[in-house]
Every structure is written in C-alpha cells, then in structure tokens.
Design an enzyme around this catalytic site. Sequence first.
Site, short mmCIF file in Angstrom:
data_model
loop_
_atom_site.label_atom_id
_atom_site.label_comp_id
_atom_site.label_asym_id
_atom_site.label_seq_id
_atom_site.Cartn_x
_atom_site.Cartn_y
_atom_site.Cartn_z
N HIS A 97 -6.21 -6.35 -2.25
CA HIS A 97 -5.15 -5.32 -1.93
C HIS A 97 -4.04 -5.95 -0.89
O HIS A 97 -2.92 -5.76 -0.92
CB HIS A 97 -5.64 -4.25 -1.01
CG HIS A 97 -4.93 -3.22 -0.64
ND1 HIS A 97 -4.51 -2.38 -1.81
CD2 HIS A 97 -4.15 -2.85 0.45
CE1 HIS A 97 -3.71 -1.32 -0.98
NE2 HIS A 97 -3.69 -1.43 0.12
N ASP A 105 -7.82 -5.73 -6.44
CA ASP A 105 -7.72 -4.42 -5.68
C ASP A 105 -7.98 -3.22 -6.64
O ASP A 105 -7.55 -3.24 -7.57
CB ASP A 105 -6.45 -4.42 -5.05
CG ASP A 105 -6.17 -2.98 -4.34
OD1 ASP A 105 -7.09 -2.32 -3.90
OD2 ASP A 105 -4.95 -2.60 -4.49
N SER A 107 0.70 -1.25 -0.10
CA SER A 107 0.01 0.14 -0.03
C SER A 107 0.70 1.19 0.20
O SER A 107 1.65 1.39 -0.67
CB SER A 107 -0.83 -0.19 1.19
OG SER A 107 -1.89 0.97 1.01
#
Length: 505
Positions: A473, A416, A228
């Site tokens: 994700h 994601d 991330s």
Amino acid sequence: MEAKTFFLFMLFIFSQSWLSTSKRILNNPSVFSSSLNFSSGNAERLIKSFNLMPKYDVNVIPKGSLDAPRLIERQIDFLATAGSKNASVGPSVQEFGHYAGYYSLPHSKSAKMFYFFFESRNKTTDPVVIWLTGGPGCSSSVAMFYENGPFKISKDLSLYWNDFGWDKVSNIIYVDQPVGTGFSYTSDESDIRNDEDGVSNDLYDFLQAFFKEHPKFVKNDFFITGESYAGHYIPALASRVHSGNKKKEGIPINLKGFAIGNGLTNPEIQYGAYGDYALQMKLISESDHESLKQDYVECQNITKKCSLGGGLVCDSAVEVCTSIFNKIVAKKSGLNYYDIRKKCVGSLCYDFSRMEIFLNKENVRKALGVGDIKFVSCSSTVYDAMIEDWMQNLEVKIPSLVNDGINLLVYAGEYDLICNWLGNSRWVDQMNWSGQKGFGSAKNVSFLVDGKEAGLLKNHGPLTFLKVYNAGHMVPMDQPKASLQMLQNWMQGKLRTTPVLGFSQ
C-alpha cells in the site's frame, strides 16, 4: 488500544453500529472528548481487531483551555532538536528552508491547519509538491517519517537523512488535514469537515496563503500527491485549483499534475475488483469468488444510489460494500491487507510508534510551536465525520483536468489488497476522456530502475498508470528508490512508454 498505537489508513472496515456512531458524533458534542465510547461491544471488538480505533478522537480544543498557538511559521532544525548523533552526516539543515506552521482557515470558526514545508535539497526552482495522507483523518507526518520525507527516525528517536526523500527533487509540503488531524485543531466542532467541498476549499485557501508567504515559489511547477483515501482528496483539490485558476480567484497556482498512490477514487469499480484480486492472489477459493460476485451486485446498486443522491444511503453503501472486503480478510488469519506478503503480527500490522513518541516530546512540540497540543496520528472523529463521502466517485472530476492537459499518474503496489492495483487500473481504463481510446490501445512497458524491471507502465498523453513491483500500500516505504525515480521522471515528463534507465540524484 495503547497510547503508542494507531493505524495508518483506517479504510473501509466497520460494522453497522460503527456507522450509526457517525450520527451520534455529529449530533452530540460530548463525543469530542478525550475518548470515544461505542454502545456495541461487537462493533468495538471488530474495530479493534483491525486496529481502527485510535485512542485520541480529534484535536478539538475547548476555548480558553490552553494558550493555543497563533498563526505562525517558523524555521526548524529537526536534527538539532532530536539531538541526532549523525547530524553531521549528509547536508547541513542550515542550507535549506525547513518550516513548520499553522494556517488559520478563513472559512471556519476557529480552525488551525498545521503543515511542514521542506525546501528542495537540489534547487529552489524544483517543483512544489503537496503530499496528502488518507484515512480519512491520518496525519501526513506518517508519510513524512516513514515514506518520502527528508528524515527517518532511529530506534533511539534520533533522526537521519532519507537518501530517497522526495525533497531531493521537489519543495515538499506535508499538511495535517482535514482539521482535527495530527497537530491541526479547532475550538468548534462545526469546523470538522464532512465532504470534499469542505476539504478542498480549506486546502485551496491554505495554498493561497502558502504562496503569499513564499512568493519565490509561485512560478514553480506544482503537483498534488498522496495515497489511500487521498484518492478522494487529490482529484477534489486538483479540480478546485484548476477552477480557481480559470476564475482568477487568487494567486495563480502552476498546476502541472496530480498523482494518486494506491488510492480509493471510484469505489463502485474498485470494490468489484476485490474478489478478482483475491482469487488471483490465492486468498480465496473459486466458490468464495462466485459468492462475492453476488455480494458485489448489491454493492454496485447501492453505490449508484449514493452517487446520485448522497446522504444516508451512502452510510448503507459502506456497510454493504465493506462486507466484501471483510469476507476476504476473514479467510486468512493474520493477513496484512496492506501487504499480503506479510503477517499482521500483534495488535498492529505496522509499528509507527516512534513517530508519535517523537512528535509528543516536549522539546519537539516547543520547536514546532504547537504548545501543549497532543499529536493525533489518526483521528477517529475526522474519519467518522467523512462517512457519507466514502462511496462517492471522485473519478468524475478527472476527465476535465486531463482533457485540459493536466497530467495524472496513478500508481499502485502489486501486493496491496485494500486499494489494489487491479481496481485502480480498471477505473483508469474505463474513465471517459478524450484520450480513452488511445490509452486503451497503448502498450505496457517495463519501468526500469538501475536497469532492472521495477514495474509495469502504461501511458497515453497526460495519463499514466504504473504497477509497482514488490510493494504494498505504501510504495515510497517499500520501494523508496523506485518511487523517487517515478516522481522525478513523471514531473519531468519522462515517465512514458519509452523506458527510462535512471535518474539524477
């Protein structure tokens, strides 16, 4: 938001009022209290609707307000501390070194950085891996308990061994950073970092102290990993370590590679992929897609200005560019933008409350040596302090690293939206380095796990890109076995365009 709730990554989404809050935070120390107030009701409703406002803003401890722990490292036995019913199942904790500690940052007024360290379940000569969670401002304990750490948390808060923990093939460190995240704390708000220079220097100082404390690991291969917003942290830290090695600043760190999972690295390119990905996944219509193309022109222009000059224009860049993402999310009620296959049910898309409850138990805090400090899963103040860093392009730090033979793995789960595989593949393809042409002509091959296709792999020299199937994700959470095989094969130089059939446990 209730005390038990938080959200994992807090990427990209806030309004203009939220942006203006950053100035108030940085200029008003009273903001560093136990709660954070927003002047705009609309901003607060927007933030809450996306679960972006943790209850606890930051661990800033007033001087003298408690007997804050000193710099320590202690061996821990999590299974015994948790009173786990199945503590006898699997290997004995006593066979390994499991540690928790604080590091007093030298280039700060009073900052302490908290970390966990787990020696390999295999052998001490395995590589040393550091994991960085994004946010900015989210604790790496999230990954430790829900993705790739040694243990998982049961409903009754007991722990059990993770069969696919990355400590099976590495000696792994989880750091709460930047300062103010998780159990990390300070008594002076000026220690809160606002750019990658500050963040990477703190981490480099920590690594120097870590290897001094654990000299037997100095010669081990070293890898930097995370996901991330760590798409910013990781290139910055890799560059800092490489520079420190070249300049012989301290203990040589045997940096072999860095891996970015579903990261935000080159915002200008990645924001341009939102509309294309959303159309491809049938989240928006053709007319929506055409409209987003126009929005992206404005986003691209202001992002270029941010990269050139920094400062307040970067605040505006976030506002302009996140409107693209917000418009997509608004089209699908209840969309889990970390995994578009799933619904975002209730106040959270994921429930990680067990971790907060567990780490705030008195006996656990005592075992970790954190005193009375309240665990902060995601810090809104750290998140906000980094606002002018968000739209910076960290890809620019990478070419010199891969040109020097340091390996880079970029991997992304296919479902994601927020840091989607398409945007990540584009910046990887467009990166200007000595092997760009060779990478561009390289063929995609299947990534196999137990003889079954688990992803699509592309490699040339030190650069590898992997699209992971059936994952969102958080790839290690959604595909734990595949992610462990990915890590081991990559660290061993086997994650290549020649299919690898399995991995040793």
